[in-house]
Design an enzyme around this catalytic site. Sequence first.
Site, mmCIF file in Angstrom:
data_model
loop_
_atom_site.group_PDB
_atom_site.id
_atom_site.type_symbol
_atom_site.label_atom_id
_atom_site.label_comp_id
_atom_site.label_asym_id
_atom_site.label_seq_id
_atom_site.Cartn_x
_atom_site.Cartn_y
_atom_site.Cartn_z
ATOM 1 N N ALA A 1 0.833 -1.206 0.000
ATOM 2 C CA ALA A 1 0.000 0.000 0.000
ATOM 3 C C ALA A 1 0.865 1.253 0.000
ATOM 4 C CB ALA A 1 -0.920 -0.007 1.224
ATOM 5 N N PRO A 2 0.454 2.333 -0.680
ATOM 6 C CA PRO A 2 -0.842 2.508 -1.329
ATOM 7 C C PRO A 2 -0.947 1.938 -2.735
ATOM 8 C CG PRO A 2 0.384 4.535 -1.446
ATOM 9 C CD PRO A 2 1.221 3.587 -0.621
ATOM 10 N N SER B 1 1.401 2.317 -5.756
ATOM 11 C CA SER B 1 2.037 2.852 -6.959
ATOM 12 C C SER B 1 3.050 1.873 -7.552
ATOM 13 C CB SER B 1 2.740 4.177 -6.646
ATOM 14 O OG SER B 1 1.809 5.130 -6.229
ATOM 15 N N LYS B 2 3.882 1.299 -6.691
ATOM 16 C CA LYS B 2 4.873 0.343 -7.180
ATOM 17 C C LYS B 2 4.196 -0.943 -7.642
ATOM 18 C CE LYS B 2 8.451 2.122 -4.059
ATOM 19 N NZ LYS B 2 7.566 2.975 -3.230
ATOM 20 N N CYS C 1 12.838 4.663 1.782
ATOM 21 C CA CYS C 1 12.987 6.093 1.515
ATOM 22 C C CYS C 1 13.754 6.740 2.660
ATOM 23 C CB CYS C 1 11.632 6.765 1.292
ATOM 24 S SG CYS C 1 10.393 6.372 2.525
#
Length: 883
Positions: free
Chosen positions: A175-176, A178-179, A344
Site C-alpha cells: 500500500a498505497p 504505486s509500485k 525512503c
Amino acid sequence: MGKRGGKKFNRGGRGGGGGRSERSTNWQDISRTNERLQSYYNEPEFIPEEEREQFWAAMQRDLPNSFRFTGSRGHALAVQERLKDFYIPEITSIKYEGELVEPPRPVSWYPDQLAWSMTTPKQVIRRHAPFASFQKFLVAETEVGNISRQEVVSMIPPLLIDIRPGMTVLDMCAAPGSKSAQLMEALHAGEEDALLQVAKQVKEGTAGPEPLGPEGLNDDGRTTGLLIANDSDYKRAHMLIHQMKRLSSPNLIVTNHDATMYPSIKLPPLPTAEGKRPLNRYLKFDRILADVPCSGDGTARKNVGVWKDWSPTNALGLYVTQARILVRALQMLKVGGRVVYSTCSMNPIENEAVIASAIERCGGAANVKILDCSQELPGLKRRPGLKSWKVMDREGRIWSSWKDVTEQREQESGNGLARLAEGMFAPTGETADLPLERCMRVYPHLQDTGGFFITVLEKTSEIKAKPENSANVIPLLPRGSVAALAAELDSRNNENGEPYQKLEALDDLVPADKEAELEAAKNATVAEATHQPPYSVTLDASQPASPVKREGDELEEELPAKRTKLENGSEVLVGDRPVHRPAPSVEVEHADTPTDTTTPSQATPAPLAQGFKKKVVQEEPYKYLDPNHEELQPIYNFFELSERFPRDRWMVRNAEGNPTRTVYYTSALARDILTQNERSGIKFVHCGVKMFVKQDAQREHVCRWRIQTDGLKIIEPWLGDIRTVTLTQRETLRRLLIEMFPKVNDDGWKQLDEIGERVKDIPMGCSILRIEPSGKDDGLTERMVLPLWRSLHSINLMLPKEERRAMLLRIFNDSTPVINVTQKSQKSQQTQAEPLVEPTVAVEDAALKKENLALGQDEQEQMDTRETYFKAGDEEDQFNTTV
C-alpha cells in the site's frame, strides 16, 4: 510521532484548536533544520565535503511534482501524446519575470518517457490560464487511472526487479499501490497485441488445439503470471485495492498479513503414481519487492514534519522488522529469483546494515548475491552503497564500532544505548567482504529528487535462515523496572538542581504509560516515497499552496503509515489508530514439504491497548462456478463467446456460490490458490475482475447480463460479431459521450451517423462498441472498446461520468456537461401516446432511469471507495476527488 505541528499526538483524534489558516501557518513555520539529523549526515561517509552545501540546500527545498502514465503501453502512450502535443506547447509560451517557464519534462531514465516531473513556481501556476487547463487534464486522467501521482525515486525499484509476463511476484508492503501498479504493468507487457494475434488465428482457423502465445503469454495471449500484493493494515490494503482495480487485472491477489511472518501459500499437488499420497506444494516467487517501512528521512522535502520529528531512535526501532521482512522474502524466493529491497531512508542502519544482516542469517554470500545494477537505467545519477558507517544512539552520540558500545555499556545504566545491535554496524568477519558498494543510494541534490535506497539481491541456492542472535542486542529496559527508574532518576534533577534520592519522585516525571506511548509513536515514524501534494493543491490557485501546511494532529489522521513492528515486539500505526502489542514474531520457514504448517492464524492473538475493541472484518468467500452453470449458458449464447475462452475461471463472492448480481473472472493460478487455501487462515481481501453485471431489461427473453467495462478488454477478442458495433468518426463518438440515452426509435437513429442503421436494428441488451482508428487527419487515433446497452427506444454507453469527461477532454478538448435526455418534464410524459401492447415511453423512461441508477450504483461504489481512500489519508489519490 510524538508531537507534530505544535499539537500533542492524540490516539483518540485530532485534538482541539485552530482553523485551516492557523494550521497552515503552524505547519509552514516548522524549521527545516534538525541538529541531530544534520550532524549525522555530515559524517564523511555520506556526502563528500564539496557536495555538502548542495545536499542540504536540496533537502530544504520543496520537492518537484511528478507523475506517471499508467496502464497498457499503447494506451499510456496515447495519453502521453495528448500532453506533449497540446498542453506542453501552451505552457512553454508562458513567460515569468522575463523568462520562459520551464514546462513539465520527461524523466530521462524512465522508459518511453512515461514518467514526468515539473518544477513550475506556484506564482506561475496561479496567474496563468493554461495551467488551469493542464490541471483539468491531470485530474480527469488521474480519476480514471490513466495517470498516477508518484515520486520519481519510488519508480526505481519496479524497474530494477526485471519482471516478465509469466512470473509470480510478491509485493510484501504494497500500500498505497504505486509500485504494485508498475509491477502489474510489467506482468501484462505485450498482452494486448498477443491477445489480438491469437484471436485472429482462431477466427481464421489456423490455430491448433493447444494454447498459443509467446513465453509468459502462452495462455492464448494472456499472461500466466501473478502478482500478490500484501499490506499488514486492513484499511491500507483496501487503499491498495482501489489503486490496483484501475488496471483491471485477473492476475492480482491482495492479502492482509504481517510481512515478517507472511504465510506459505499452498498449490494443488502434482499428479502421482496410483496409490501414492500426493505431496504438498507451496508457491515460490520469481520476484519479490520489499519496500519496507522506514524512518523516511529521504522524504524531508515533502514531509516537513521529518525535520521536527527525526530522531536516531526511529531507525533503531525499525532495523529488526526490516531485517525480518527481507529474510522472509529470501525464504519465499525461488533459486535464481530476485528480491529488490528499498527504503525512503538514507540511514545505513535501515539499509546496508539490513542487507548485511539478512545475508548473514541466510548463510552468507554463497546463498545470496548482491547484483551490480550500476549500468541499468542509464541517466539515473546515484552513489554506491556504504562499506563503513557510524551509528547514532538514542542520546545522539555517534559510535564507530560495536566494541566501543559494549565497553561503554559496562560504565553506564539506563536506556541511552538501548536497541543498539551488533548487526547495525558495518559487517566484520565472514561478511566483511560483502560488496555493499553494489547497493544504490539516491541523494536529493543529484537530480532534484527525494532520498532513496535500493538493493537488488539474487538467491543462488536454497537457504535455512539462522535464528536471530538476541545476545548481541542491547534491550530496552522495561518501563517501571527498578533499573529503568534508577537510570531515569540519575539523569534528572529536582527543582533545586539536586539529584532525586527517592524512587517516589518518579511521580513527578511523565507517567510511564504515556511516555511509553509517545516513545512507541516516535519509533514508528514511517514515510513512504509516494506521498506528494495533490494536483488540486499544486495547480489550483483556489487551494492552499501546500497540503502539508496543516495542524500536526490533522496530518496524523490523513497521512497513512505502514504498520511497523519494532524490536521489542510492539507494533504501531501512525495516526488515530491504537497501539498493539502482540506476541513476539514467530519465524516461519518456507518449506516444500508437509512440515511447513505454521501460519499467522496459529500465532497468539495480539492483545489490544486498553480502551480499544478489536474489529473483526469478515470477507465474503470466493466461490468458483461450474462452467455449465445454468446462468452462464445463456451468456455464452447471447454474446457468441468462443469455445476457446476459458470457462472454468468464473467466480462469485457469496457463500451460496450463486451468480446473483456480479460474476468475476480470474486467472487460472489465482483460482488454484484461492480454492487450495480456502479456510487455511490466509487473509485474501481481493481477487478477480468484474466481468458480467446483471441489468434490468424491458422485455422478457433478453439477456440481462451486461459486460462490465473492467473485463471488456479481456473478453472482447473472443466475442462474436452479432453484438458488435464499429465506429470510426470522431463526431459520433463525441455525441455518445455527451448524450446519455440518445433515442434510436422513429428517426432518432439518423442522428447517429455511421452507427445509426446498425443500432436501429440490433436486438435489445448489451453490445460492444469497437472504436477503430480511421487513418484520417480528423479521425480517431486509438483503438478502444466500450460497452453499449440497447434499450427499447435508445442506446447508452455504459461508462461512469468521470470516464466520459476524461475522454471528452483528452480526445476533443471538450468540457461540455453530460446530458441525460430521459429527464423529461412531467407534462411531456403525460401527453405521450400509450400503446396497449408496447411499453409506453413513460414506462421506458422509468426503466431507463433504473438502468441509469444501476450504472450510478457502480459509479457510487467507486465514489464511496475514493471517499474512504481520501479520508484514510492517501495523498496520492486526494486529487481524484476534486473535479
